[in-house]
Design a protein around this motif. Structure first.
Motif, PDB file in Angstrom:
ATOM      1  N   LEU A   1      -6.119 -18.798   0.070  1.00  0.00           N
ATOM      2  CA  LEU A   1      -7.115 -18.856   1.130  1.00  0.00           C
ATOM      3  C   LEU A   1      -6.529 -19.606   2.319  1.00  0.00           C
ATOM      4  N   SER A   2      -7.030 -19.304   3.509  1.00  0.00           N
ATOM      5  CA  SER A   2      -6.499 -19.921   4.715  1.00  0.00           C
ATOM      6  C   SER A   2      -7.603 -20.069   5.744  1.00  0.00           C
ATOM      7  N   ARG A   3      -7.538 -21.180   6.494  1.00  0.00           N
ATOM      8  CA  ARG A   3      -8.447 -21.406   7.615  1.00  0.00           C
ATOM      9  C   ARG A   3      -7.623 -21.928   8.791  1.00  0.00           C
ATOM     10  N   TYR A   4      -7.947 -21.465   9.991  1.00  0.00           N
ATOM     11  CA  TYR A   4      -7.275 -21.959  11.195  1.00  0.00           C
ATOM     12  C   TYR A   4      -8.322 -22.286  12.253  1.00  0.00           C
TER      13      TYR A   4
ATOM     14  N   THR B   1       2.522 -13.650  -3.006  1.00  0.00           N
ATOM     15  CA  THR B   1       2.805 -14.358  -1.763  1.00  0.00           C
ATOM     16  C   THR B   1       1.800 -13.910  -0.712  1.00  0.00           C
ATOM     17  N   GLY B   2       1.521 -14.806   0.235  1.00  0.00           N
ATOM     18  CA  GLY B   2       0.594 -14.452   1.304  1.00  0.00           C
ATOM     19  C   GLY B   2       0.348 -15.647   2.195  1.00  0.00           C
TER      20      GLY B   2
ATOM     21  N   ILE C   1      -8.258 -13.318  -2.244  1.00  0.00           N
ATOM     22  CA  ILE C   1      -7.449 -13.476  -1.040  1.00  0.00           C
ATOM     23  C   ILE C   1      -8.359 -13.562   0.181  1.00  0.00           C
ATOM     24  N   GLU C   2      -7.979 -14.423   1.104  1.00  0.00           N
ATOM     25  CA  GLU C   2      -8.714 -14.534   2.369  1.00  0.00           C
ATOM     26  C   GLU C   2      -8.636 -13.205   3.124  1.00  0.00           C
TER      27      GLU C   2
ATOM     28  N   ALA D   1      -5.467  -7.924   3.204  1.00  0.00           N
ATOM     29  CA  ALA D   1      -6.645  -8.148   2.373  1.00  0.00           C
ATOM     30  C   ALA D   1      -7.916  -7.737   3.107  1.00  0.00           C
ATOM     31  N   GLU D   2      -8.752  -6.934   2.428  1.00  0.00           N
ATOM     32  CA  GLU D   2     -10.026  -6.496   2.976  1.00  0.00           C
ATOM     33  C   GLU D   2     -11.151  -7.037   2.100  1.00  0.00           C
ATOM     34  N   GLN D   3     -12.209  -7.483   2.746  1.00  0.00           N
ATOM     35  CA  GLN D   3     -13.341  -8.068   2.017  1.00  0.00           C
ATOM     36  C   GLN D   3     -13.952  -7.040   1.076  1.00  0.00           C
TER      37      GLN D   3
END
Length: 771
Positions: A450-453, A492-493, A513-514, A542-544
């Motif tokens: 997961l990732s946030r920016y 990886t991602g 995955i985000e 990645a798609e929701q």
């Protein structure tokens, strides 16, 4: 995920926004604040992360240049772009530079040899940066060479710092018997923290003549700015005159004072004129006046309320003009000496196994400051999915255009502090990465990335636990296709280099995955070196939502001819075919198996005209002939359970066409057997309706299949029985009645297209029959 950098500070720094670098081997002898620009570094910088799909080198370039009044050759610097993806990359290049006042630099200062490039897959391409040294005002310029894709997506940049300094003029030849030493003087009034700095320099005049000479002294200095202006009188104090005895010498002291003088470079000459009317000596002068600076005392406190036990790097970035300063602080206390302006001061303080990322935005005005950076103020940083019982790791970083600070550790040990405005417009940001895994050896596995920016700030809420319905959830069903029964999955991602999981087949691994992240999955299995197989799915976005992915689903068919290895007949009549080393599963995913053999045979008029292992070349007659090409593939028997042997036979006509290279119609069949279990097995006595698709050679249209025949075998191709096939709404369906007894089903399918070309594909042990 990756090993930590070998330093006590446990903080990570990069000089650019896209690639993390680790500070290593810092010297304990550093005792002063060190500007980053142009100064020698007290440490080495080494790469921490695996290679990105697209990289730029160098990421930072400092270029000292000497200005020239006349035309000279530009200085040249090389920039290299590396494309580690599987596709050619079209890129656009642009130079953006500004002077210290924030004005755009003249376009002539820096130009590129190309404003666009094609970087081939897996290779490099370069551009030359030409820097002009004449026709441009001397000064300091900063900016970037920006790289974007053809669609405008940012790919990276090279940070530029160009120092175009005006040279000290050469002294005029002396007139008369008097000379001066030294022949020029350069003065540094740029020492930090001493606004009233004074320097004294001595000039010695020597007289070789038979009579004394009295010299009248006058200085002519001009200051920095758009137009040269007379320097302040307070900058230089010079005696009015000096008398030099015959065949002797006399000394003159020049006094330079920096108090109250605007910063910049002042240049000119000291002129000594003899009262005899026949003597003149000029001495070039250059004076660099530094900026006024103030002390910013930094005090570090870890989460235990004491000074950090390890040396800790702290960085200050000037939001005002882009300058950078760095300090290696021991025992929790250090001092920066900074000119007036707005700064981001950043560090990462280690406490136990965790770290706290701290950023303070401060304003230096006209007094000294005390800055406390307290890790106890840190808010916890968490990022993991709800309801997924997987141990996780956290990495958070704060970045500016020039460096990146990172805090990393198990979830629950990473914290962040932001002290400054709620939103800022500058190009800074806060990134959080969360990842974790559970192996799939004793049951279903799970992994998440997961990732946030956040642009311009560290948010007030730094804890996120998204529900699965907010994420891209994929249930990866790894079917059993090999004799080892075990393998490993690499995931990886984002910025996760490698998340490796152990898998026992058959097994399911669910990934979270985000949405929007590009990620890759690579499954390896086998026995040992040179007895290994892998299958991968690279660079998926990645798609929701939820989905199921089947890996190594039967039937495993030979892989596609690559774009650079299409079967072809040259304009000179040379046929060339390179057998793909890959295989394709029922989902269209590509894999490979070590020690797989490929034998090719070409025949015409019933006679063999060429053979080859892995590849085949032959000279063809110019007249039209029907050719038969046979490709026999045998899979490594120490690994493979399915598709242990395949045979593909093409029949096609070909003739010479002047000045034209022809792609041969060696199309392949793709099969997906529905209703199989995780052992790739159908129920005994069941009926399988198998869609048969034609995979055309790259660049050729999909052929129209006019007829198809299907045969099956329950004894690995010893005997064959006919099965039915029919075209149902444009899709050919082979209907197979499976044996009542456990075992394997082999398939032989022949398809004929509207041009009379045929492809016959035999797959031994296409799938299993069993409970």
């Amino acid at each position: 995920m990756r090993g930590r950098a070998g330093i006590a500070v446990l903080a990570t720094l990069t000089l650019t926004a896209n690639t993390l670098m680790a500070v290593q081997g810092a010297s304990s002898a550093v005792a002063e604040t060190t500007p980053v620009d142009g100064a020698s570094r007290p440490y080495e910088v080494t790469s921490k992360r695996a290679k990105e799909p697209f990289t730029v080198a160098p990421r930072r370039m400092v270029v000292p240049l000497t200005w020239s009044e006349s035309a000279v050759e530009p200085a040249s610097r090389a920039i290299t772009y590396r494309n580690d993806t599987s596709k050619d990359q079209e890129i656009r290049l642009r130079v953006k530079l500004r002077d210290r006042s924030g004005n755009a630099a003249p376009a002539a200062l820096a130009t590129l040899s190309a404003d666009s490039l094609t970087v081939p897959a897996g290779r490099e391409a370069g551009a030359k940066l030409e820097l002009r040294r004449h026709g441009v005002k001397p000064g300091a310029y900063r900016g970037t060479v920006q790289v974007t894709s053809a669609t405008g997506k940012p790919l990276g940049s090279t940070a530029l710092s160009i120092h175009l300094r005006a040279p000290v003029p050469a002294p005029a030849p002396p007139v008369g018997s008097v000379t001066a030493s030294p022949d020029s003087i350069t003065v540094d009034l740029a020492s930090p923290g001493i606004p009233d700095l004074t320097r004294r320099h001595t000039i010695t005049y020597r007289n070789t003549g038979p009579r004394p000479v009295t010299l009248r002294l006058a200085a002519d200095l001009t200051g920095p700015g758009e137009e040269p202006t007379e320097a302040p009188a307070e900058l230089l104090e010079v005696p009015d005159q000096v008398t030099v005895p015959r065949r002797g010498s006399a000394e003159v002291t020049l006094t330079f004072r920096g108090a109250g003088i605007p910063h910049g470079r002042y240049q000119g000459t000291l002129i000594a004129t003899g009262t005899d009317g026949a003597t003149k000596v000029t001495t070039p002068l250059a004076v660099d006046v530094g900026r006024e600076k103030y002390n910013v005392a930094v005090n570090l406190i870890d989460r235990n309320g004491v000074a950090p036990t390890q040396p800790t790097w702290v960085y200050a970035w000037s939001v005002t003009d882009g300058g950078r300063w760095e300090r290696r602080i021991e025992n929790g206390t250090g001092v920066f000496e900074l000119p007036p302006g707005v700064y981001d001061v950043t560090t990462a303080i280690a406490t136990g196994e965790g770290e706290t990322l701290i950023n303070h935005r401060i304003t230096v005005d006209d007094w000294d400051l005390d800055l406390v950076m307290d890790a106890r103020e840190g808010e916890p940083v968490e990022l993991s999915p709800q309801g997924v019982d997987v141990p996780g790791m956290i990495e958070a970083w704060y970045e500016t255009p020039w460096y990146r600070f990172t805090a990393e550790g198990p979830e629950g040990s990473v914290f962040a502090v932001w002290r400054g405005p709620g939103e800022v417009a500058e190009n800074v940001g806060f990134q959080v990465l969360g990842w974790g895994k559970r192996d799939a050896t004793d049951g279903p596995g799970a992994a998440y990335i997961l990732s946030r920016y956040f642009a311009g700030r560290i948010p007030s809420d730094t804890v996120w636990h998204p529900s699965p319905d907010e994420l891209s959830v994929t249930r990866n069903h790894f079917r059993s296709v090999n004799l080892s029964r075990s393998g490993g999955l690499n995931l990886t991602g984002g910025y996760v280099d490698s998340l490796r999981m152990d898998v026992t087949f058959p097994q399911t691994v669910t990934t979270y995955i985000e949405p929007g992240l590009t990620y890759s999955r690579e499954l390896g299995y086998g026995i040992a070196y040179e007895n290994w197989a892998q299958i991968a799915d690279y660079q998926a976005v990645a798609e929701q939502g939820e989905r199921d992915d089947v890996w190594n689903g039967a039937v495993l068919t030979p892989g596609d001819f690559g774009v650079g290895a299409k079967p072809r007949r040259s304009s000179g009549g040379q046929l060339s075919v390179v057998a793909p080393i890959t295989y394709v599963d029922s989902s269209g995913r590509t894999g490979s198996i070590d020690r797989t053999t490929n034998e090719l045979t070409l025949a015409a008029d019933g006679q063999t005209i060429a053979t080859g292992t892995g590849q085949l070349y032959a000279s063809l007659a110019p007249e039209s002939k029907r050719y038969t090409l046979t490709w026999d593939r045998t899979a490594n028997p120490e690994i493979a359970v399915f598709s242990t042997a395949t045979k593909t036979e093409w029949s096609f006509e070909s003739h010479h066409i002047d000045w034209e290279e022809q792609t041969l119609p060696l199309h392949l069949l793709r099969l997906a057997v529905p209703g199989l279990n995780d052992d790739n097995a159908a129920a005994p006595g069941s009926e399988s309706r198998i869609p048969v698709k034609v995979q055309p050679v790259e660049g050729l249209p999909t052929p129209e299949i006019t007829s198809m025949s299907v045969e099956t075998s329950a004894d690995d191709g010893g005997t064959w029985q006919a099965a039915s096939s029919a075209d149902e709404d444009g899709t050919w369906i082979a209907t197979v009645t499976n044996p009542d007894a456990p075992g394997f089903v082999s398939l032989r399918i022949t398809a004929t297209d509207a041009d009379g070309n045929t492809v016959a594909q035999t797959v031994v042990r296409a799938y299993k029959v069993g409970s």
